[in-house]
Write a protein that holds these residues in place. Sequence first.
Motif, short mmCIF file in Angstrom:
data_model
loop_
_atom_site.label_atom_id
_atom_site.label_comp_id
_atom_site.label_asym_id
_atom_site.label_seq_id
_atom_site.Cartn_x
_atom_site.Cartn_y
_atom_site.Cartn_z
N VAL A 325 -33.92 -14.05 -44.51
CA VAL A 325 -34.88 -14.20 -43.40
C VAL A 325 -34.77 -15.61 -42.85
CG1 VAL A 325 -37.31 -14.21 -42.74
CG2 VAL A 325 -36.47 -12.47 -44.33
N PHE A 326 -34.59 -15.72 -41.53
CA PHE A 326 -34.49 -17.00 -40.86
C PHE A 326 -35.60 -17.11 -39.82
CE2 PHE A 326 -30.22 -15.17 -41.58
CZ PHE A 326 -29.79 -16.01 -42.58
N LEU A 327 -36.17 -18.30 -39.70
CA LEU A 327 -37.15 -18.59 -38.65
C LEU A 327 -36.46 -19.53 -37.66
CD1 LEU A 327 -40.39 -19.16 -40.76
CD2 LEU A 327 -39.45 -17.04 -39.86
N LEU A 328 -36.28 -19.04 -36.43
CA LEU A 328 -35.47 -19.76 -35.46
C LEU A 328 -36.28 -20.12 -34.22
CD1 LEU A 328 -32.19 -17.62 -35.58
CD2 LEU A 328 -32.88 -19.50 -37.08
N ASP A 329 -35.86 -21.21 -33.56
CA ASP A 329 -36.50 -21.58 -32.30
C ASP A 329 -35.77 -20.88 -31.14
OD1 ASP A 329 -34.13 -22.97 -31.82
OD2 ASP A 329 -35.00 -24.94 -32.30
N GLY A 332 -32.02 -20.88 -31.14
CA GLY A 332 -31.32 -20.28 -32.28
C GLY A 332 -31.15 -21.20 -33.47
N LYS A 333 -31.89 -22.31 -33.51
CA LYS A 333 -31.81 -23.25 -34.62
C LYS A 333 -32.96 -23.01 -35.59
CE LYS A 333 -29.47 -26.86 -31.94
NZ LYS A 333 -29.54 -28.26 -31.44
N LEU A 334 -32.69 -23.27 -36.87
CA LEU A 334 -33.73 -23.13 -37.89
C LEU A 334 -34.86 -24.11 -37.63
CD1 LEU A 334 -31.40 -22.90 -41.01
CD2 LEU A 334 -32.81 -21.04 -40.12
N VAL A 335 -36.11 -23.62 -37.74
CA VAL A 335 -37.25 -24.50 -37.56
C VAL A 335 -37.64 -25.09 -38.92
CG1 VAL A 335 -38.11 -23.18 -35.59
CG2 VAL A 335 -38.97 -22.66 -37.88
N PRO A 336 -38.24 -26.27 -38.95
CA PRO A 336 -38.67 -26.86 -40.23
C PRO A 336 -39.79 -26.05 -40.86
CG PRO A 336 -38.70 -28.48 -38.42
CD PRO A 336 -38.54 -27.14 -37.80
N ASN A 337 -39.95 -26.19 -42.16
CA ASN A 337 -41.09 -25.57 -42.84
C ASN A 337 -42.38 -26.04 -42.18
OD1 ASN A 337 -39.29 -24.41 -44.54
ND2 ASN A 337 -40.07 -25.36 -46.41
N GLY A 338 -43.33 -25.12 -42.06
CA GLY A 338 -44.61 -25.46 -41.44
C GLY A 338 -44.61 -25.31 -39.94
N THR A 339 -43.48 -24.89 -39.36
CA THR A 339 -43.37 -24.70 -37.92
C THR A 339 -43.15 -23.22 -37.63
OG1 THR A 339 -42.35 -26.88 -37.69
CG2 THR A 339 -42.07 -25.35 -35.85
N VAL A 340 -43.81 -22.71 -36.60
CA VAL A 340 -43.68 -21.30 -36.24
C VAL A 340 -42.33 -21.06 -35.58
CG1 VAL A 340 -44.60 -19.44 -34.79
CG2 VAL A 340 -46.16 -20.96 -36.01
N GLY A 341 -41.65 -20.01 -36.00
CA GLY A 341 -40.39 -19.60 -35.40
C GLY A 341 -40.30 -18.09 -35.35
N PRO A 369 -24.92 -16.02 -37.85
CA PRO A 369 -24.12 -17.24 -37.99
C PRO A 369 -24.32 -17.93 -39.33
CG PRO A 369 -26.06 -17.69 -36.67
CD PRO A 369 -26.08 -16.21 -36.97
N PHE A 370 -25.29 -17.46 -40.12
CA PHE A 370 -25.60 -18.12 -41.39
C PHE A 370 -24.96 -17.42 -42.59
CE2 PHE A 370 -29.22 -18.48 -38.44
CZ PHE A 370 -29.25 -19.86 -38.27
N ALA A 371 -24.40 -16.23 -42.36
CA ALA A 371 -23.94 -15.42 -43.49
C ALA A 371 -22.61 -15.88 -44.05
CB ALA A 371 -23.84 -13.96 -43.06
N GLY A 372 -21.72 -16.39 -43.19
CA GLY A 372 -20.40 -16.77 -43.67
C GLY A 372 -19.53 -15.59 -43.99
N THR A 373 -19.92 -14.39 -43.53
CA THR A 373 -19.16 -13.16 -43.78
C THR A 373 -18.79 -12.54 -42.44
OG1 THR A 373 -20.43 -12.78 -45.80
CG2 THR A 373 -19.19 -10.90 -44.91
N PRO A 374 -17.52 -12.27 -42.20
CA PRO A 374 -17.12 -11.66 -40.92
C PRO A 374 -17.85 -10.33 -40.71
CG PRO A 374 -15.20 -12.43 -42.13
CD PRO A 374 -16.35 -12.55 -43.06
N GLY A 375 -18.35 -10.14 -39.52
CA GLY A 375 -19.03 -8.89 -39.19
C GLY A 375 -20.49 -8.82 -39.60
#
Length: 614
Positions: A325-329, A332-341, A369-375
């Motif tokens: 699970v990713f929280l993105l702005d 498409g960038k990861l938001v810091p902890n404590g920030t809504v995304g 883009p975070f998985a490092g696995t093609p597809g």
Amino acid sequence: MFALTANLRPVPEQISELKSEHPLAVALIHGQRQLSMAELDAQANTFASYLQSLGVEAGGTVAICCERSIEWIVAALGIMRAGAVYVPLDTAWPDERLRYAVNDSGANILVGRAEVLDRLQVKATGIDPWRDAALIAAAPAFKAKAIDQESLAYIIYTSGSTGVPKGVEITHANLAHLIRWHSEAFKVTRHDRASHLAGLGFDAAVWEIWPNLTAGATLCIIDDDLRSSPELIQQWMIRERVTIGFVPTVHARPMMSLAWPAKTDLRLLLTGGDALHHSPPAGLPFEVVNNYGPTECTVVATSCVLTPGSPGVPAIGHAISGATVFLLDDSGKLVPNGTVGEIFIGGSGVGRGYHDLPDVTERSFLRDPFAGTPGARMYRSGDLGLRRPDGEIEFRGRVDRQAKIRGYRIELDEVGSVVAHHPAVDFAVATIHTPEGGENQLLAYVLPRPNGPVPTTDELQEHLLKSLPKYMVPAVFVRLEAVPLSPNGKIDLAQLPQPTDANRLEKSAGRVAISPVEEKLLAMLRALLENDSIGPEDNIFLAGGHSLLGMQLVIRLRNSFGVDVSLRQLFESPTVALLAVLVETMLLEAVDSMSEDEAKAMLTEYEHNADAQR
């Protein structure tokens, strides 16, 4: 995707293995009827063979539209065993939606009661498991074929933003991922008894049925006439000795407040589907597990056991095993902890996409883009979340549940969540209401806690002002007698009642006007706001006032009293009582600077204007 190991095979293969190991174990119970694991396996084989005799091939789709029953589960298992894809439909859906799903899925077979088949009049061939039992039993011996893990297990329809439902495609590998996590997380064994009460068009039913059956647990099926009442569900769970129970969030809230026996077979109460606003009270004889997940990610993406009595909003937990699970702005960038995304979900549960909707699939199912696995792909949920310091995620509503009122952006789910944290409130939801010919108003619907005091509008506004700006405080609170639900067990916003004098929460008893100026100001405001309940000490802007209405009031003050009150002064004196002091002070200052004749003329004009206003 993960490779299927011995315990991650498709559902039909797992059921066959259980039949060999524990043939007499009870698989299904519905009232006085029950089916052993061997009987379930045999009947599913027979149904699969009958489908094949009708021309159903691997990859074909078969829709099921009948009530929660042993026959439903036999049919779904038989469809998968034939290599086909089952399409669960809820009999509570409107006929138009049912027809759309049957036709859109390409189903050539529709399983259901004869009256449903006759009513829908679709091209698909109808099978009534009750009427056609003899025909089904006479099918030739079934010849099993291997099931490809990447083939579809089911297509389930979820609401679309355009008003047209979308079919979500879930593979056998996706379903095996859910089964593995559920079995490991909740330590399910053949000694467990699990409940089956979710709406059949709701993906929670998938979660209730297959993970528990493949673990060897007994699945207890509830009757429809019991599943709408938390009290009746509780009594049924106790009577059926359920050990693992799922209830939608809207029923979990009141069920946690019920009196439970000190000793009960129930060890886990699972919930999900909507935001849970309160942690379970201390003293419950079971654990409450809060879960979150879009249909597109195979039911569950995050989960956590709740700590009884914890303050604040209950978390939806960490990502389950096999999920990320990713929280993105917005970029498409990861938001810091404590920030809504925005919540993006990757991993083994991400479904194939939407049936026959490649463009919509492309917009929602993205490269990870975070998985490092093609597809590898991730799903864009449209939900908002915040990661706490301990790593658990807090649900923060929907991206599309934002609204603007007088230029302010308002998160409606945030407002509803804060209202629901009032100790007298069991459930709350905020919406936008637009009176005929008027401006948007922020409105909150409130379900008071059972057997507790009913909060007043003033109490709730005071509670909200401790953590929200004034523009996010509703002017009107509507009391609910019950929460309107969709067939999936989620709140049906379209069925919320219109606000009326009868259903508005009362205001605290306040004093009456004590001067002619207060009386005159109250009459003005009540007319402008179309609300006769406003009192001298009520905040004008919490009662629905805004800048445009303030300008209208300024003009009326000039016409009625001959004083020029600025908008800033109005904001600084936001009650009738304070405004009356301001107006009276301005009148006295004006009189002090006048001659006797000017004062008499002003008094005459004031009385004339007052008569005209009446």
